[in-house]
Motif scaffolding. Structure first.
Motif, PDB file in Angstrom:
ATOM      1  N   LYS A 104       0.698  -1.079   0.101  1.00 55.24           N
ATOM      2  CA  LYS A 104       0.099  -0.119   0.085  1.00 55.24           C
ATOM      3  C   LYS A 104       0.866   1.263  -0.060  1.00 55.24           C
ATOM      4  O   LYS A 104       0.471   2.089  -0.923  1.00 55.24           O
ATOM      5  CB  LYS A 104      -0.777  -0.187   1.337  1.00 55.24           C
ATOM      6  N   MET A 105       1.831   1.033   0.902  1.00 59.79           N
ATOM      7  CA  MET A 105       2.816   2.475   1.091  1.00 59.79           C
ATOM      8  C   MET A 105       3.505   2.788  -0.367  1.00 59.79           C
ATOM      9  O   MET A 105       3.497   3.761  -0.629  1.00 59.79           O
ATOM     10  CB  MET A 105       3.689   2.410   2.287  1.00 59.79           C
ATOM     11  N   VAL A 106       4.130   1.768  -0.577  1.00 56.18           N
ATOM     12  CA  VAL A 106       4.960   1.720  -2.038  1.00 56.18           C
ATOM     13  C   VAL A 106       4.159   2.274  -3.316  1.00 56.18           C
ATOM     14  O   VAL A 106       4.359   2.768  -4.003  1.00 56.18           O
ATOM     15  CB  VAL A 106       5.667   0.394  -2.083  1.00 56.18           C
ATOM     16  N   GLY A 107       2.947   1.358  -3.502  1.00 49.50           N
ATOM     17  CA  GLY A 107       2.033   1.588  -4.359  1.00 49.50           C
ATOM     18  C   GLY A 107       1.600   2.922  -4.507  1.00 49.50           C
ATOM     19  O   GLY A 107       1.285   3.633  -5.566  1.00 49.50           O
ATOM     20  N   ASP A 108       1.285   3.493  -3.307  1.00 51.79           N
ATOM     21  CA  ASP A 108       0.687   5.127  -3.449  1.00 51.79           C
ATOM     22  C   ASP A 108       1.941   5.914  -3.886  1.00 51.79           C
ATOM     23  O   ASP A 108       1.425   7.120  -4.304  1.00 51.79           O
ATOM     24  CB  ASP A 108       0.218   5.357  -1.935  1.00 51.79           C
ATOM     25  N   VAL A 109       3.156   5.776  -3.673  1.00 51.53           N
ATOM     26  CA  VAL A 109       4.016   6.624  -3.983  1.00 51.53           C
ATOM     27  C   VAL A 109       4.552   6.210  -5.488  1.00 51.53           C
ATOM     28  O   VAL A 109       4.619   7.117  -6.496  1.00 51.53           O
ATOM     29  CB  VAL A 109       5.212   6.436  -3.288  1.00 51.53           C
ATOM     30  N   LEU A 110       5.000   4.878  -5.775  1.00 52.80           N
ATOM     31  CA  LEU A 110       5.616   4.701  -7.147  1.00 52.80           C
ATOM     32  C   LEU A 110       4.530   4.055  -8.056  1.00 52.80           C
ATOM     33  O   LEU A 110       5.088   3.741  -9.304  1.00 52.80           O
ATOM     34  CB  LEU A 110       6.748   3.754  -6.587  1.00 52.80           C
ATOM     35  N   GLY A 111       3.427   3.464  -7.716  1.00 46.07           N
ATOM     36  CA  GLY A 111       2.504   2.571  -8.501  1.00 46.07           C
ATOM     37  C   GLY A 111       2.618   1.379  -8.161  1.00 46.07           C
ATOM     38  O   GLY A 111       3.528   0.714  -7.897  1.00 46.07           O
ATOM     39  N   THR A 152      12.279  -0.617   0.007  1.00 48.52           N
ATOM     40  CA  THR A 152      11.800   0.338  -0.921  1.00 48.52           C
ATOM     41  C   THR A 152      11.131   1.359   0.102  1.00 48.52           C
ATOM     42  O   THR A 152      11.559   2.794  -0.221  1.00 48.52           O
ATOM     43  CB  THR A 152      10.623  -0.173  -1.933  1.00 48.52           C
ATOM     44  N   TYR A 153      10.300   1.041   0.730  1.00 49.30           N
ATOM     45  CA  TYR A 153       9.755   1.935   1.759  1.00 49.30           C
ATOM     46  C   TYR A 153      10.861   2.666   2.627  1.00 49.30           C
ATOM     47  O   TYR A 153      10.780   3.940   2.839  1.00 49.30           O
ATOM     48  CB  TYR A 153       8.696   1.345   2.798  1.00 49.30           C
ATOM     49  N   THR A 154      11.749   2.078   3.181  1.00 49.76           N
ATOM     50  CA  THR A 154      12.920   2.615   3.886  1.00 49.76           C
ATOM     51  C   THR A 154      13.631   3.595   3.044  1.00 49.76           C
ATOM     52  O   THR A 154      13.946   4.860   3.587  1.00 49.76           O
ATOM     53  CB  THR A 154      13.850   1.546   4.380  1.00 49.76           C
ATOM     54  N   PHE A 155      13.921   3.245   1.776  1.00 44.46           N
ATOM     55  CA  PHE A 155      14.593   4.382   1.007  1.00 44.46           C
ATOM     56  C   PHE A 155      13.584   5.647   0.517  1.00 44.46           C
ATOM     57  O   PHE A 155      13.974   6.969   0.915  1.00 44.46           O
ATOM     58  CB  PHE A 155      14.860   4.035  -0.479  1.00 44.46           C
ATOM     59  N   LEU A 156      12.240   5.557   0.505  1.00 49.55           N
ATOM     60  CA  LEU A 156      11.330   6.577   0.358  1.00 49.55           C
ATOM     61  C   LEU A 156      11.229   7.366   1.642  1.00 49.55           C
ATOM     62  O   LEU A 156      11.244   8.679   1.450  1.00 49.55           O
ATOM     63  CB  LEU A 156       9.980   6.137  -0.102  1.00 49.55           C
ATOM     64  N   THR A 209      15.211   1.151  -5.820  1.00 48.51           N
ATOM     65  CA  THR A 209      14.504   2.523  -5.578  1.00 48.51           C
ATOM     66  C   THR A 209      15.407   3.549  -5.558  1.00 48.51           C
ATOM     67  O   THR A 209      14.814   4.412  -6.275  1.00 48.51           O
ATOM     68  CB  THR A 209      13.772   2.549  -4.118  1.00 48.51           C
ATOM     69  N   ALA A 210      16.660   3.456  -5.176  1.00 48.83           N
ATOM     70  CA  ALA A 210      17.505   4.445  -5.248  1.00 48.83           C
ATOM     71  C   ALA A 210      17.936   4.792  -6.789  1.00 48.83           C
ATOM     72  O   ALA A 210      18.002   5.710  -7.327  1.00 48.83           O
ATOM     73  CB  ALA A 210      19.015   4.151  -4.575  1.00 48.83           C
ATOM     74  N   ILE A 211      17.749   3.643  -7.658  1.00 48.00           N
ATOM     75  CA  ILE A 211      17.866   3.792  -9.130  1.00 48.00           C
ATOM     76  C   ILE A 211      16.879   4.200 -10.004  1.00 48.00           C
ATOM     77  O   ILE A 211      16.968   5.252 -10.847  1.00 48.00           O
ATOM     78  CB  ILE A 211      18.336   2.470  -9.580  1.00 48.00           C
ATOM     79  N   VAL A 212      15.565   4.041  -9.532  1.00 50.27           N
ATOM     80  CA  VAL A 212      14.453   4.373 -10.215  1.00 50.27           C
ATOM     81  C   VAL A 212      13.837   5.510  -9.874  1.00 50.27           C
ATOM     82  O   VAL A 212      13.139   6.426 -10.830  1.00 50.27           O
ATOM     83  CB  VAL A 212      13.334   3.068 -10.169  1.00 50.27           C
ATOM     84  N   VAL A 213      14.020   5.996  -8.903  1.00 49.41           N
ATOM     85  CA  VAL A 213      13.482   7.156  -8.376  1.00 49.41           C
ATOM     86  C   VAL A 213      14.312   8.365  -8.734  1.00 49.41           C
ATOM     87  O   VAL A 213      15.556   8.252  -8.394  1.00 49.41           O
ATOM     88  CB  VAL A 213      13.284   7.164  -6.718  1.00 49.41           C
ATOM     89  N   PRO A 214      13.823   9.461  -9.381  1.00 50.22           N
ATOM     90  CA  PRO A 214      14.517  10.484  -9.785  1.00 50.22           C
ATOM     91  C   PRO A 214      15.345  11.077  -8.848  1.00 50.22           C
ATOM     92  O   PRO A 214      14.740  11.651  -7.642  1.00 50.22           O
ATOM     93  CB  PRO A 214      13.459  11.390 -10.355  1.00 50.22           C
ATOM     94  N   GLY A 215      16.762  11.298  -8.794  1.00 54.11           N
ATOM     95  CA  GLY A 215      17.415  12.071  -8.049  1.00 54.11           C
ATOM     96  C   GLY A 215      17.970  11.060  -6.868  1.00 54.11           C
ATOM     97  O   GLY A 215      18.722  11.549  -5.682  1.00 54.11           O
ATOM     98  N   MET A 217      19.956   8.314  -6.696  1.00 52.30           N
ATOM     99  CA  MET A 217      21.275   8.104  -6.683  1.00 52.30           C
ATOM    100  C   MET A 217      22.295   9.308  -6.274  1.00 52.30           C
ATOM    101  O   MET A 217      23.146   9.070  -5.426  1.00 52.30           O
ATOM    102  CB  MET A 217      21.853   7.586  -7.806  1.00 52.30           C
ATOM    103  N   ALA A 218      21.716  10.393  -6.690  1.00 51.10           N
ATOM    104  CA  ALA A 218      22.392  11.709  -6.523  1.00 51.10           C
ATOM    105  C   ALA A 218      22.433  11.740  -4.993  1.00 51.10           C
ATOM    106  O   ALA A 218      23.229  12.230  -4.210  1.00 51.10           O
ATOM    107  CB  ALA A 218      21.995  12.781  -7.000  1.00 51.10           C
ATOM    108  N   ARG A 219      21.433  11.629  -4.244  1.00 52.24           N
ATOM    109  CA  ARG A 219      21.382  11.768  -2.739  1.00 52.24           C
ATOM    110  C   ARG A 219      22.136  10.577  -2.032  1.00 52.24           C
ATOM    111  O   ARG A 219      22.827  11.259  -1.188  1.00 52.24           O
ATOM    112  CB  ARG A 219      19.700  11.823  -2.230  1.00 52.24           C
ATOM    113  N   VAL A 220      22.245   9.791  -2.587  1.00 52.43           N
ATOM    114  CA  VAL A 220      22.858   8.498  -1.986  1.00 52.43           C
ATOM    115  C   VAL A 220      24.358   9.065  -1.885  1.00 52.43           C
ATOM    116  O   VAL A 220      25.225   8.834  -0.964  1.00 52.43           O
ATOM    117  CB  VAL A 220      22.711   7.006  -2.601  1.00 52.43           C
ATOM    118  N   ARG A 221      24.850   9.329  -3.146  1.00 55.10           N
ATOM    119  CA  ARG A 221      26.160   9.845  -3.265  1.00 55.10           C
ATOM    120  C   ARG A 221      26.781  10.907  -2.630  1.00 55.10           C
ATOM    121  O   ARG A 221      27.515  11.075  -2.037  1.00 55.10           O
ATOM    122  CB  ARG A 221      26.379  10.125  -4.873  1.00 55.10           C
ATOM    123  N   ALA A 222      25.517  11.930  -2.368  1.00 57.05           N
ATOM    124  CA  ALA A 222      25.550  13.064  -1.514  1.00 57.05           C
ATOM    125  C   ALA A 222      25.962  12.790  -0.107  1.00 57.05           C
ATOM    126  O   ALA A 222      26.754  13.313   0.706  1.00 57.05           O
ATOM    127  CB  ALA A 222      24.561  14.137  -1.640  1.00 57.05           C
TER     128      ALA A 222
END
Length: 227
Positions: A104-111, A152-156, A209-215, A217-222
């Motif tokens: 439910k949580m992941v689907g509401d955000v990513l589909g 996935t939920y943890t990354f979001l 999730t880090a790969i498919v969510v826009p930005g 990987m950039a946040r992980v690297r930062a």
């Protein structure tokens, strides 16, 4: 006449989550009814065992394929079928609850498509790591897959905390609690090494999730550069 409708007290689940839940629940329902003697006759008592033999992930078969450099279709199929067979109704129940909540949580955000993608990819990766790292014979149940949804939920949640400046450690509280429970049970009971597949599933869900969510990987690297 007013077109106003009372809001539903229960938010609808994405169809993909319902389909995955039914795919877990229907075989388990048949096995449980058979073991209670309600369907199938005397021979139905062995339905669960037969399904485990045919569809559970086999560490022995995995080792054979690696050692001989052969990919056997009937055993490769086990990478995607093992989440749908459980050793007991209780095991199914806990996995089903996590699937519904995290789905439910992941689907509401990513589909809904993301829920299905994470479920299957994390299940495959969890079995791969389980077969590679451990000497265990069998991996059954959807726990690596649903732990992937937890990843996935943890990354979001973690990404939201990074943006808002909140405490980032809170995002990892759920997986910490679950792994802590595993550690406690492992100290008192012989629980095997299923946790290897579950932890691998979590890591895969976080990484996907880090790969498919826009930005993402950039946040992980930062964050890593600041460390």
């Amino acid at each position: 006449m007013s077109d106003y409708k009372e809001p539903s007290p229960v938010n609808p689940l994405p169809p993909a989550v319902w389909l995955l839940f039914l795919a877990l629940a229907l075989p388990e329902l048949a096995f449980s009814l058979a073991e209670a003697g309600l369907i199938g006759g005397a021979g139905a008592v062995g339905w669960r065992l037969n399904a485990l033999n045919d569809y559970a992930f086999s560490g022995v078969a995995f080792d054979f394929m690696v050692e001989n450099g052969r990919l056997l279709p009937e055993h490769m199929l086990r990478f995607v079928t093992y989440p749908f067979v459980f050793g007991s109704f209780t095991s199914f129940l806990f996995a089903g609850v996590i699937l519904l909540a995290m789905g439910k949580m992941v689907g509401d955000v990513l589909g809904g498509w993301a829920v299905a993608l994470v479920f299957f990819l994390c299940g495959i990766f969890g079995a791969l790591m389980f077969g590679w790292i451990t000497n265990e014979s069998w991996l059954v149940g959807a726990y690596p897959s649903v732990y992937g949804l937890i990843g996935t939920y943890t990354f979001l949640y973690w990404q939201r905390q990074v943006v808002s400046g909140g405490p980032q450690g809170q995002a990892f509280m759920l997986i910490g609690v679950l792994m802590g429970i595993q550690l406690v049970f492992g100290a008192f009971f012989q629980v095997g090494y299923d946790w290897v597949g579950e932890l691998a599933g979590f890591v895969a869900g976080f990484a996907i999730t880090a790969i498919v969510v826009p930005g993402g990987m950039a946040r992980v690297r930062a964050v890593l550069r600041r460390r």
